[in-house]
Motif scaffolding. Structure first.
Motif, mmCIF file in Angstrom:
data_model
loop_
_atom_site.group_PDB
_atom_site.id
_atom_site.type_symbol
_atom_site.label_atom_id
_atom_site.label_comp_id
_atom_site.label_asym_id
_atom_site.label_seq_id
_atom_site.Cartn_x
_atom_site.Cartn_y
_atom_site.Cartn_z
ATOM 1 N N HIS A 11 21.894 52.915 100.422
ATOM 2 C CA HIS A 11 21.788 51.544 100.906
ATOM 3 C C HIS A 11 22.754 51.349 102.071
ATOM 4 C CE1 HIS A 11 21.749 47.181 100.986
ATOM 5 N NE2 HIS A 11 20.636 47.249 100.268
ATOM 6 N N PRO A 12 22.347 50.635 103.107
ATOM 7 C CA PRO A 12 23.218 50.446 104.277
ATOM 8 C C PRO A 12 24.566 49.804 103.953
ATOM 9 C CG PRO A 12 20.994 49.758 104.779
ATOM 10 C CD PRO A 12 21.014 50.070 103.323
ATOM 11 N N TYR A 13 24.611 48.924 102.950
ATOM 12 C CA TYR A 13 25.887 48.293 102.603
ATOM 13 C C TYR A 13 26.855 49.290 101.967
ATOM 14 C CZ TYR A 13 23.804 43.758 103.641
ATOM 15 O OH TYR A 13 23.210 42.694 104.277
ATOM 16 N N LEU A 16 28.204 51.121 104.883
ATOM 17 C CA LEU A 16 29.142 50.238 105.567
ATOM 18 C C LEU A 16 30.494 50.229 104.850
ATOM 19 C CD1 LEU A 16 29.643 48.112 107.787
ATOM 20 C CD2 LEU A 16 28.785 46.400 106.170
ATOM 21 N N TYR A 79 26.583 52.204 110.167
ATOM 22 C CA TYR A 79 25.713 51.187 109.589
ATOM 23 C C TYR A 79 24.349 51.179 110.268
ATOM 24 C CZ TYR A 79 23.828 46.739 108.114
ATOM 25 O OH TYR A 79 23.005 45.772 107.604
ATOM 26 N N ARG A 80 24.328 51.319 111.593
ATOM 27 C CA ARG A 80 23.060 51.297 112.331
ATOM 28 C C ARG A 80 22.151 52.441 111.890
ATOM 29 N NH1 ARG A 80 21.286 54.231 116.341
ATOM 30 N NH2 ARG A 80 23.328 55.166 116.659
ATOM 31 N N ALA A 82 22.259 54.055 109.021
ATOM 32 C CA ALA A 82 21.845 53.795 107.640
ATOM 33 C C ALA A 82 20.762 52.729 107.571
ATOM 34 C CB ALA A 82 23.055 53.376 106.808
ATOM 35 N N ARG A 83 20.886 51.683 108.375
ATOM 36 C CA ARG A 83 19.887 50.611 108.369
ATOM 37 C C ARG A 83 18.546 51.109 108.880
ATOM 38 N NH1 ARG A 83 18.711 46.521 105.563
ATOM 39 N NH2 ARG A 83 20.570 45.336 105.963
ATOM 40 N N TRP A 86 16.989 53.177 106.175
ATOM 41 C CA TRP A 86 16.565 52.310 105.074
ATOM 42 C C TRP A 86 15.257 51.601 105.422
ATOM 43 C CZ3 TRP A 86 18.028 51.720 100.167
ATOM 44 C CH2 TRP A 86 17.609 50.578 99.478
ATOM 45 N N GLU A 87 15.159 51.069 106.620
ATOM 46 C CA GLU A 87 13.944 50.360 107.031
ATOM 47 C C GLU A 87 12.764 51.316 107.163
ATOM 48 O OE1 GLU A 87 13.492 47.168 107.050
ATOM 49 O OE2 GLU A 87 15.595 46.813 106.559
ATOM 50 N N ARG A 90 11.628 51.886 103.648
ATOM 51 C CA ARG A 90 10.952 50.701 103.082
ATOM 52 C C ARG A 90 9.544 50.555 103.625
ATOM 53 N NH1 ARG A 90 13.103 45.010 102.825
ATOM 54 N NH2 ARG A 90 12.204 45.125 104.880
#
Length: 93
Positions: A11-13, A16, A79-80, A82-83, A86-87, A90
């Protein structure tokens, strides 16, 4: 032709939080070890250099400003990535 299913990424969080805790660890968790080790190395190098090139009258935060700057750059980078992963994961569901 069916698209290959991607494994569920972190998960991105979480990435982070790891990136905030220690420089480069978020990248290592993402599997980008060399980038993470590079951020960790340059964080330490610039903290060392700015510590020794500043005057003793400067605050400790100011004396480590070079390393803190590199660390601050590594956080949104991890974070970028990872996001984006994640997207991408999804959207395949």
């Amino acid at each position: 032709m069916a698209a290959a299913m991607l494994a569920k990424p972190f998960h991105p969080y979480l990435i982070l939080a790891l990136a905030i805790a220690l420089p480069g660890v978020g990248h290592v968790a993402l599997g980008r070890q060399m980038r993470g080790l590079g951020f960790a190395f340059f964080t330490l190098l610039f903290a060392f250099l700015s510590w020794h090139l500043s005057t003793p009258a400067t605050s400790p935060i100011g004396r480590m400003a070079g390393g803190l700057f590199v660390w601050a750059l590594s956080i949104p980078d991890a974070y970028r990535v990872a996001r984006l992963r994640w997207e991408r994961w999804r959207r395949q569901l």
